[in-house]
Design an enzyme around this catalytic site. Structure first.
Site, PDB file in Angstrom:
ATOM      1  N   CYS A  39      -7.712  -2.154  -5.013  1.00 33.21           N
ATOM      2  CA  CYS A  39      -6.285  -1.840  -5.048  1.00 33.21           C
ATOM      3  C   CYS A  39      -5.438  -3.117  -5.043  1.00 33.21           C
ATOM      4  O   CYS A  39      -4.447  -3.214  -5.769  1.00 33.21           O
ATOM      5  CB  CYS A  39      -5.904  -0.956  -3.859  1.00 33.21           C
ATOM      6  SG  CYS A  39      -6.400   0.769  -4.033  1.00 33.21           S
ATOM      7  N   CYS A  96     -27.624  -7.577  12.842  1.00 35.32           N
ATOM      8  CA  CYS A  96     -28.908  -6.958  13.184  1.00 35.32           C
ATOM      9  C   CYS A  96     -30.051  -7.569  12.385  1.00 35.32           C
ATOM     10  O   CYS A  96     -31.118  -7.863  12.930  1.00 35.32           O
ATOM     11  CB  CYS A  96     -28.854  -5.459  12.936  1.00 35.32           C
ATOM     12  SG  CYS A  96     -27.959  -4.535  14.200  1.00 35.32           S
ATOM     13  N   CYS A 105       2.409   3.063  -3.295  1.00 34.03           N
ATOM     14  CA  CYS A 105       1.649   4.088  -4.013  1.00 34.03           C
ATOM     15  C   CYS A 105       1.273   5.270  -3.124  1.00 34.03           C
ATOM     16  O   CYS A 105       1.299   6.418  -3.565  1.00 34.03           O
ATOM     17  CB  CYS A 105       0.367   3.491  -4.594  1.00 34.03           C
ATOM     18  SG  CYS A 105       0.617   2.297  -5.925  1.00 34.03           S
ATOM     19  N   HIS A 106       0.920   4.977  -1.879  1.00 32.37           N
ATOM     20  CA  HIS A 106       0.327   6.004  -1.018  1.00 32.37           C
ATOM     21  C   HIS A 106       1.279   6.604   0.010  1.00 32.37           C
ATOM     22  O   HIS A 106       0.897   7.557   0.701  1.00 32.37           O
ATOM     23  CB  HIS A 106      -0.894   5.424  -0.305  1.00 32.37           C
ATOM     24  CG  HIS A 106      -1.968   4.959  -1.242  1.00 32.37           C
ATOM     25  ND1 HIS A 106      -2.734   5.826  -1.992  1.00 32.37           N
ATOM     26  CD2 HIS A 106      -2.390   3.697  -1.554  1.00 32.37           C
ATOM     27  CE1 HIS A 106      -3.597   5.126  -2.731  1.00 32.37           C
ATOM     28  NE2 HIS A 106      -3.409   3.844  -2.491  1.00 32.37           N
ATOM     29  N   CYS A 157     -34.436  -0.970  11.243  1.00 34.44           N
ATOM     30  CA  CYS A 157     -33.339  -0.301  11.956  1.00 34.44           C
ATOM     31  C   CYS A 157     -33.915   0.780  12.870  1.00 34.44           C
ATOM     32  O   CYS A 157     -33.483   0.962  14.008  1.00 34.44           O
ATOM     33  CB  CYS A 157     -32.367   0.334  10.977  1.00 34.44           C
ATOM     34  SG  CYS A 157     -31.675  -0.766   9.725  1.00 34.44           S
ATOM     35  N   CYS A 204     -35.392   0.182  16.660  1.00 35.22           N
ATOM     36  CA  CYS A 204     -34.522   0.244  17.837  1.00 35.22           C
ATOM     37  C   CYS A 204     -33.845   1.606  17.982  1.00 35.22           C
ATOM     38  O   CYS A 204     -33.883   2.215  19.040  1.00 35.22           O
ATOM     39  CB  CYS A 204     -33.454  -0.841  17.754  1.00 35.22           C
ATOM     40  SG  CYS A 204     -34.061  -2.519  18.047  1.00 35.22           S
ATOM     41  N   HIS A 205     -33.208   2.066  16.891  1.00 32.90           N
ATOM     42  CA  HIS A 205     -32.314   3.213  17.000  1.00 32.90           C
ATOM     43  C   HIS A 205     -33.008   4.562  16.883  1.00 32.90           C
ATOM     44  O   HIS A 205     -32.376   5.598  17.114  1.00 32.90           O
ATOM     45  CB  HIS A 205     -31.204   3.089  15.947  1.00 32.90           C
ATOM     46  CG  HIS A 205     -30.334   1.896  16.152  1.00 32.90           C
ATOM     47  ND1 HIS A 205     -29.541   1.741  17.272  1.00 32.90           N
ATOM     48  CD2 HIS A 205     -30.158   0.769  15.408  1.00 32.90           C
ATOM     49  CE1 HIS A 205     -28.888   0.591  17.199  1.00 32.90           C
ATOM     50  NE2 HIS A 205     -29.256  -0.017  16.099  1.00 32.90           N
ATOM     51  N   CYS A 239       0.845  -1.204   0.000  1.00 33.43           N
ATOM     52  CA  CYS A 239       0.000   0.000   0.000  1.00 33.43           C
ATOM     53  C   CYS A 239       0.877   1.250   0.000  1.00 33.43           C
ATOM     54  O   CYS A 239       0.603   2.227  -0.700  1.00 33.43           O
ATOM     55  CB  CYS A 239      -0.904   0.012   1.232  1.00 33.43           C
ATOM     56  SG  CYS A 239      -1.998  -1.399   1.405  1.00 33.43           S
ATOM     57  N   ARG A 274     -22.025  -5.861  11.357  1.00 36.43           N
ATOM     58  CA  ARG A 274     -23.077  -5.445  12.290  1.00 36.43           C
ATOM     59  C   ARG A 274     -24.439  -5.437  11.608  1.00 36.43           C
ATOM     60  O   ARG A 274     -25.440  -5.815  12.194  1.00 36.43           O
ATOM     61  CB  ARG A 274     -22.750  -4.044  12.843  1.00 36.43           C
ATOM     62  CG  ARG A 274     -23.547  -3.688  14.076  1.00 36.43           C
ATOM     63  CD  ARG A 274     -23.143  -4.516  15.293  1.00 36.43           C
ATOM     64  NE  ARG A 274     -24.289  -4.811  16.142  1.00 36.43           N
ATOM     65  CZ  ARG A 274     -24.916  -5.966  16.174  1.00 36.43           C
ATOM     66  NH1 ARG A 274     -24.542  -6.960  15.402  1.00 36.43           N
ATOM     67  NH2 ARG A 274     -25.922  -6.167  16.988  1.00 36.43           N
TER      68      ARG A 274
END
Length: 284
Positions: free
Chosen positions: A136, A245, A101-102, A200, A203-204, A98, A241
C-alpha cells in the site's frame, strides 16, 4: 561415533538440562480486556495435533496476565497509539494517508487481522499485514516501504490488528494456493534445525506445558502478535520471533517475510484457529 552423533548427543543433554518439570497452565482463569471476554481456549480444527487450542496467556505468570487485562496499563498500547497517528499521517508522492483510502480503521479494518495471512494473487503467495502495508505504501501512497521490523511498521500492524480484538482467528485455506503454503509451513514446523537439532514442535508440542529455563512452554500460538515481551521491553513481531527461535537452535534464520517464513506463519496462524485476536498481547 562420528562428529554429528557427538554433537546431537551434546545438544540432547543441553536440552534435557534446560527443560524442567511440567507446570499446569492457568486454564481456570478468564481473560477479559477492558471488560470484553477473549476466547482463550477453543476446539482445535480438524488435523490439529491437540484437541484444544490454548492461548499463551494461560501459561504466563499472574503478574504478566494482569498486564493484558487493562489497555491503560498494557505497555504495548503506546505502540497502538503511535500506529493510529501513522494511520492518519499523509506520506509519499500521492499525498495520501492510510485513512485516505480506508477511512475509520475501527470499521474498515475490523476482522482483517483475524484472517491474515491471506492469499495475494498478484504476488502469488500468502500476505501478512507487514507485506500488505508495504504494498500500500509503495503502490497507493508513493512512499518508501518499511524496513523489516521498523518501529513504525510494528506500530501500524499492532494498530490494525487491534481493531479485531476479541474476534476469532480463521484463515481461508481455499483461496489460491494457500493449502500448498500451509503444507510447506507444516513441513517446516516439524523439521529439526541447527546444532541443537530442534523443531518448532520439539518445544511447543512435545514439551508443551514444561519449563525451559525460566519460561513456560506454551502451544506457541500467535494470536496475540505483535506482542509486548517483557524480556525485551519491546513490541515483537511474529516474524522476529521465528527468527529468534531458529537462531536459538543455532541454525541460520529464515529470511524475514521470505517464502519459508511466510509458509511457517500461515501454518502457525492456522494452529490457533478459533482463539481471539489479543493484539497487543503481553508475554514474558
Amino acid at each position: 561415533m562420528n562428529i554429528r552423533t557427538i554433537a546431537t548427543g551434546v545438544a540432547g543433554l543441553a536440552l534435557a538440562g534446560a527443560i524442567a518439570a511440567s507446570a499446569e497452565p492457568a486454564l481456570e482463569e478468564t481473560l477479559e480486556i477492558d471488560g470484553q471476554e477473549m476466547i482463550t481456549q477453543a476446539p482445535a480444527p480438524e488435523g490439529h495435533p491437540f484437541d484444544t487450542v490454548i492461548s499463551g496467556w494461560h501459561y504466563r505468570t499472574p503478574e504478566t496476565r494482569a498486564l493484558e487485562t487493562d489497555t491503560f496499563v498494557n505497555p504495548a498500547m503506546l505502540y497502538v497509539e503511535r500506529g493510529e497517528e501513522i494511520w492518519n499521517t499523509v506520506e509519499g508522492t500521492a499525498g495520501k494517508s492510510c485513512a485516505s483510502c480506508h477511512g475509520d480503521a475501527a470499521e474498515s479494518m475490523k476482522g482483517v487481522g483475524a484472517s491474515m495471512p491471506k492469499w495475494n494473487a498478484k504476488a502469488g503467495k500468502p500476505y501478512n499485514m507487514d507485506l500488505q502495508i508495504n504494498d500500500c505504501r509503495v503502490e497507493q501512497m508513493g512512499a518508501e516501504p518499511y524496513a523489516f521490523d521498523a518501529a513504525d511498521q510494528k506500530a501500524l500492524v499492532a494498530f490494525v490488528k487491534h481493531q479485531s480484538l476479541g474476534m476469532p482467528v480463521g484463515l481461508d485455506l481455499t483461496e489460491g494456493e494457500m493449502r500448498k503454503w500451509w503444507e510447506q509451513g507444516k513441513e517446516i514446523y516439524y523439521t529439526r534445525f541447527g546444532q541443537l537439532d530442534l523443531s518448532c514442535a520439539s518445544c511447543h508440542e512435545q514439551h508443551n506445558g514444561r519449563h525451559i529455563r525460566a519460561d513456560h512452554l506454551s502451544q506457541g500460538q500467535v494470536n496475540g502478535f505483535p506482542t509486548y515481551r517483557l524480556k525485551q521491553a519491546d513490541l515483537v513481531s511474529v516474524q522476529n520471533r521465528f527468527k529468534g527461535c531458529v537462531r536459538d537452535t543455532r541454525a541460520v534464520p529464515f529470511e524475514p517475510l521470505g517464502d519459508e517464513a511466510m509458509a511457517l506463519e500461515t501454518y502457525v496462524t492456522w494452529r490457533g484457529t478459533g482463539l481471539s485476536v489479543e493484539t497487543p498481547a503481553v508475554r514474558q
